[in-house]
Design a protein around this motif. Structure first.
Motif, PDB file in Angstrom:
ATOM      1  N   TYR A  80     -27.898  54.660  98.756  1.00  3.73           N
ATOM      2  CA  TYR A  80     -27.524  54.439  97.371  1.00  3.73           C
ATOM      3  C   TYR A  80     -26.109  53.900  97.229  1.00  3.73           C
ATOM      4  CZ  TYR A  80     -31.873  56.547  95.904  1.00  3.73           C
ATOM      5  OH  TYR A  80     -33.196  56.814  95.694  1.00  3.73           O
ATOM      6  N   THR A  81     -25.229  54.263  98.146  1.00  3.19           N
ATOM      7  CA  THR A  81     -23.878  53.697  98.071  1.00  3.19           C
ATOM      8  C   THR A  81     -23.903  52.230  98.430  1.00  3.19           C
ATOM      9  OG1 THR A  81     -23.406  54.453 100.319  1.00  3.19           O
ATOM     10  CG2 THR A  81     -22.646  55.837  98.508  1.00  3.19           C
ATOM     11  N   LYS A  82     -24.749  51.807  99.358  1.00  3.55           N
ATOM     12  CA  LYS A  82     -24.878  50.394  99.709  1.00  3.55           C
ATOM     13  C   LYS A  82     -25.552  49.626  98.586  1.00  3.55           C
ATOM     14  CE  LYS A  82     -24.817  50.590 104.687  1.00  3.55           C
ATOM     15  NZ  LYS A  82     -25.527  50.299 105.914  1.00  3.55           N
ATOM     16  N   GLU A 106     -26.136  57.168 101.912  1.00  2.60           N
ATOM     17  CA  GLU A 106     -25.704  55.870 102.433  1.00  2.60           C
ATOM     18  C   GLU A 106     -26.478  54.736 101.771  1.00  2.60           C
ATOM     19  OE1 GLU A 106     -25.529  53.642 106.719  1.00  2.60           O
ATOM     20  OE2 GLU A 106     -25.248  55.812 106.662  1.00  2.60           O
ATOM     21  N   ASP A 118     -25.214  50.195  95.452  1.00  4.86           N
ATOM     22  CA  ASP A 118     -24.236  49.953  94.397  1.00  4.86           C
ATOM     23  C   ASP A 118     -23.363  48.760  94.730  1.00  4.86           C
ATOM     24  OD1 ASP A 118     -25.207  52.066  92.980  1.00  4.86           O
ATOM     25  OD2 ASP A 118     -23.706  53.502  93.723  1.00  4.86           O
ATOM     26  N   ARG A 119     -23.151  48.486  95.992  1.00  4.79           N
ATOM     27  CA  ARG A 119     -22.287  47.396  96.431  1.00  4.79           C
ATOM     28  C   ARG A 119     -23.033  46.057  96.502  1.00  4.79           C
ATOM     29  NH1 ARG A 119     -19.860  50.497 101.491  1.00  4.79           N
ATOM     30  NH2 ARG A 119     -19.026  52.239 100.356  1.00  4.79           N
ATOM     31  N   VAL A 120     -24.313  46.126  96.564  1.00  3.46           N
ATOM     32  CA  VAL A 120     -25.096  44.899  96.717  1.00  3.46           C
ATOM     33  C   VAL A 120     -25.118  44.165  95.386  1.00  3.46           C
ATOM     34  CG1 VAL A 120     -27.412  43.990  97.147  1.00  3.46           C
ATOM     35  CG2 VAL A 120     -26.518  45.858  98.521  1.00  3.46           C
ATOM     36  N   VAL A 121     -24.841  42.936  95.443  1.00  2.00           N
ATOM     37  CA  VAL A 121     -24.866  42.094  94.254  1.00  2.00           C
ATOM     38  C   VAL A 121     -26.187  41.353  94.266  1.00  2.00           C
ATOM     39  CG1 VAL A 121     -23.764  40.180  93.064  1.00  2.00           C
ATOM     40  CG2 VAL A 121     -22.390  41.817  94.379  1.00  2.00           C
TER      41      VAL A 121
END
Length: 149
Positions: free
Chosen positions: A139-141, A137, A143-146
């Motif tokens: 690492y998937t978040k 969870e 990847d989405r964080v800019v």
């Protein structure tokens, strides 16, 4: 282990001597109790011809009864000490029972250890799964964080 002619286990010399001394003590103490009690009963009956005055004879009988009563008490105390010695001997020298108790406790502790190990392994596996889910969870978040600079 020593075997005698009758096929029974023979005790080592020290044990055999100790048991004989216990038997001797028992016989002597019981004999002393019996003899002193019989003599006390004879004195209580008042039998016996004496050249002493009645008062002197009464005092002598009273004193003898007290001595015999003290002898009876001493013999009973000796019997109680004998019982204590026998108990101590059995506790200290009953290796079969001691070994059996140790084996039983050892089995119990091994079973407890196995149970604890199983619970720890289950807890470790559950924690590993939870940690894996949390990392997934995270690492998937990530990847989405800019990232904004």
């Amino acid at each position: 282990m020593l075997i005698n002619m009758s096929g029974q286990r023979a005790l080592p010399q020290s044990k055999e001597a100790l048991l004989k001394s216990y038997q001797t003590r028992l016989k002597d103490d019981v004999k002393s109790i019996l003899e002193n009690f019989e003599e006390t009963v004879k004195l209580a009956r008042g039998e016996g011809d004496s050249q002493l005055s009645k008062t002197t004879q009464c005092e002598q009988d009273t004193y003898e009864m007290q001595v015999r009563a003290a002898n009876i008490v001493r013999a009973f105390e000796s019997l109680m000490k004998l019982v204590s010695d026998i108990k101590q001997y059995l506790i200290l020298n009953d290796f079969h029972s001691v070994n059996e108790a140790i084996a039983t406790n050892s089995q119990l502790f091994r079973a407890t250890q196995r149970d604890c190990d199983k619970k720890l392994m289950k807890l470790r596996d559950e924690m590993a799964l939870d940690l894996y889910d949390l990392e997934e969870e995270y690492y998937t978040k990530m990847d989405r964080v800019v990232f904004v600079f």
